[in-house]
Scaffold this active site. Structure first.
Site, PDB file in Angstrom:
ATOM      1  N   SER A 185       7.693   9.632   1.461  1.00 51.84           N
ATOM      2  CA  SER A 185       6.986   8.373   1.683  1.00 51.84           C
ATOM      3  C   SER A 185       6.093   7.942   0.524  1.00 51.84           C
ATOM      4  O   SER A 185       5.814   6.762   0.387  1.00 51.84           O
ATOM      5  CB  SER A 185       6.150   8.483   2.955  1.00 51.84           C
ATOM      6  OG  SER A 185       5.293   9.600   2.885  1.00 51.84           O
ATOM      7  N   HIS A 213      11.233   7.056   6.700  1.00 52.77           N
ATOM      8  CA  HIS A 213      11.312   5.968   5.712  1.00 52.77           C
ATOM      9  C   HIS A 213      12.741   5.654   5.305  1.00 52.77           C
ATOM     10  O   HIS A 213      12.963   4.735   4.526  1.00 52.77           O
ATOM     11  CB  HIS A 213      10.495   6.326   4.462  1.00 52.77           C
ATOM     12  CG  HIS A 213       9.028   6.273   4.717  1.00 52.77           C
ATOM     13  ND1 HIS A 213       8.262   5.152   4.465  1.00 52.77           N
ATOM     14  CD2 HIS A 213       8.187   7.197   5.244  1.00 52.77           C
ATOM     15  CE1 HIS A 213       7.008   5.397   4.812  1.00 52.77           C
ATOM     16  NE2 HIS A 213       6.933   6.628   5.289  1.00 52.77           N
ATOM     17  N   LYS A 244       8.676   1.473  11.032  1.00 53.42           N
ATOM     18  CA  LYS A 244       8.953   1.010   9.664  1.00 53.42           C
ATOM     19  C   LYS A 244      10.117   0.001   9.709  1.00 53.42           C
ATOM     20  O   LYS A 244       9.876  -1.154  10.007  1.00 53.42           O
ATOM     21  CB  LYS A 244       9.178   2.211   8.764  1.00 53.42           C
ATOM     22  CG  LYS A 244       7.926   3.132   8.885  1.00 53.42           C
ATOM     23  CD  LYS A 244       7.825   4.219   7.917  1.00 53.42           C
ATOM     24  CE  LYS A 244       6.759   5.240   8.324  1.00 53.42           C
ATOM     25  NZ  LYS A 244       5.407   4.715   8.510  1.00 53.42           N
TER      26      LYS A 244
HETATM   27  C1  LIG Z   1       7.450  10.778   6.833  1.00 51.43           C
HETATM   28  C2  LIG Z   1       6.688  10.275   8.018  1.00 51.43           C
HETATM   29  N1  LIG Z   1       6.865  10.861   9.205  1.00 51.43           N
HETATM   30  C3  LIG Z   1       6.204  10.453  10.299  1.00 51.43           C
HETATM   31  C4  LIG Z   1       5.308   9.414  10.233  1.00 51.43           C
HETATM   32  C5  LIG Z   1       4.550   9.009  11.475  1.00 51.43           C
HETATM   33  O1  LIG Z   1       5.096   7.831  11.992  1.00 51.43           O
HETATM   34  P1  LIG Z   1       4.226   6.817  12.861  1.00 51.43           P
HETATM   35  O2  LIG Z   1       3.212   6.204  11.938  1.00 51.43           O
HETATM   36  O3  LIG Z   1       5.240   5.830  13.322  1.00 51.43           O
HETATM   37  O4  LIG Z   1       3.581   7.575  13.944  1.00 51.43           O
HETATM   38  C6  LIG Z   1       5.092   8.755   9.035  1.00 51.43           C
HETATM   39  C7  LIG Z   1       4.142   7.643   8.954  1.00 51.43           C
HETATM   40  O5  LIG Z   1       3.810   7.087   7.969  1.00 51.43           O
HETATM   41  C8  LIG Z   1       5.798   9.201   7.884  1.00 51.43           C
HETATM   42  O6  LIG Z   1       5.610   8.622   6.698  1.00 51.43           O
END
Ligand SMILES: Cc1ncc(COP(=O)(O)O)c(C=O)c1O
Length: 393
Positions: A185, A213, A244
């Protein structure tokens, strides 16, 4: 030290971030004009850091699906999936996800964060081992820690480092889960999943891939990096988020393993929280339909990614190692990154500030994410603003 004294370090961070015009953690979007523009500090601003990869947050069909679901099913479920919080729409979305990934088992969670906590704590117990990529997202770290398993990190995207860890486990490799992301990310680089799958098969470990992502971004059908590298069916647990590309909120896990059907009895982050509201489930379901039916969104996304990545690179900025819809510019010390973030905002461009511990090293980064909905002119405006404000090259 008293409980409250511990906040002294948080106060120091707050003072440092608030030392410039605006504390990035307090930014407020006052109004949305379109998926790529909003009003911030009373000013029309291009949104270049929202992870709205397919630009679906204001899509008329997604909005209508959400409104209709509120009218028909109410504003919330007022219960957990284990009680009164399972509606037929949650189950229909799970079926759609299972079909999309061509895996028999799918579970929907209330956030992407809880999908990771819920999957990792269901799978891992004290005495088991998690081998975690060093740059993995906080939710993956937290889930591994919360499970009570032994957690060892291997060097980011380095199959050799992973193999050394696997070798050291000896017989215990049978109780080992490898935990990685598809596209990372912060820098937008992708995992060498084909090599990681080869290792996990050779050592008979299991593999979890977080495609938060990469869903809707990579692969011919938009399933993510595992699909793009031809190893989707080798992934044991694929987790992702609705927040996202799908423009909503929530998370999921899909798997070929029947044991996933039993997670509901052991996964505390699934059991002890309210389920997603009907409007979220409905708009997510519609967004998934669009992700499947409109590959042109992915094409537009990659055109914009290429324009931004190449534009900043040829202007002399130090961008990430790979072309992707996440374009992160390395800026030196975190103070410089903070000042530059503020200058870009003043110039009408919203980006993400990444400083330690959120950045992969001790440096500060400005992270941009492009959307299929950005116009070529908007992407050029982002590049021009970086150019005009350039602090160092
Ligand atoms: C790689 C990754 N996994 C999980 C999440 C968590 O997702 P959420 O914000 O939808 O709870 C994120 C959030 O930015 C993320 O970048």
């Amino acid at each position: 030290m008293s409980l409250l004294d511990k906040f002294l370090s948080a106060k120091a961070i707050s003072e440092q971030l608030g030392g410039t015009q605006l504390d990035p953690t307090r930014l407020v979007i006052e109004r949305m004009i379109s998926p790529t523009e909003g009003v911030i500090n009373g000013r029309r601003t291009i949104l270049a850091g929202t992870n709205n990869y397919l630009g679906l947050t204001l899509d008329p069909a997604c909005v209508t699906a959400g409104i209709r679901a509120i009218e028909e099913l109410g504003t919330g479920t007022t219960g957990s999936r284990m009680a009164n919080g399972s509606f037929s729409t949650h189950e229909a979305l799970e079926k759609e996800l299972a079909d999309f990934f061509e895996m028999p088992y799918a579970m929907v969670f209330s956030t992407g964060y809880s999908a990771n906590l819920g999957t990792l704590t269901a799978l891992l117990k004290s005495g088991d081992t998690a081998l975690l990529d060093a740059d993995a997202h906080a939710s993956l770290h937290d889930g591994c820690q919360m499970s009570g398993a032994n957690v060892y990190r291997f060097r980011h995207n380095d199959p050799l480092s992973l193999e050394k860890r696997l070798q050291r486990l000896g017989d215990k490799v049978r109780d080992c889960l490898i935990v990685v992301e598809g596209m990372y990310s912060v820098l937008g680089d992708t995992a060498p999943l084909a090599e990681i799958v080869e290792l996990k098969n050779r050592y008979a470990a299991l593999l979890l891939v977080d495609e938060a992502h990469s869903l809707g971004v990579y692969g011919d059908r938009g399933c993510g990096v595992a699909e793009a590298q031809g190893v989707l069916q080798d992934v044991d647990f694929l987790v992702g988020t609705f927040s996202k590309s799908l423009g909503a909120m929530g998370g999921f896990c899909v798997s070929p393993h029947p044991q996933m059907g039993l997670f509901r009895y052991v996964s505390r982050p699934f059991i002890f929280t309210a389920s997603s509201s009907p409007s979220i489930v409905a708009s997510t379901h519609e967004a998934l339909r669009q992700l499947i039916a409109r590959p042109e969104l992915r094409e537009a996304l990659w055109r914009n990614a290429q324009q931004l990545y190449e534009g900043l690179k040829s202007a002399g900025f130090q961008v990430g190692p790979e072309l992707s819809p996440v374009v992160a510019v390395k800026l030196g010390e975190k103070e410089q990154a903070l000042a530059f973030w503020n200058q870009l905002l003043e110039a009408g461009i919203y980006t993400n500030l990444m400083i330690p511990p959120a950045s992969p090293d001790r440096f500060g980064y400005i992270r941009c994410s492009v959307s299929a909905a950005h116009t070529a002119e908007q992407v050029q405006s982002i590049i021009d603003a970086f150019h005009r404000k350039a602090p160092l090259r």
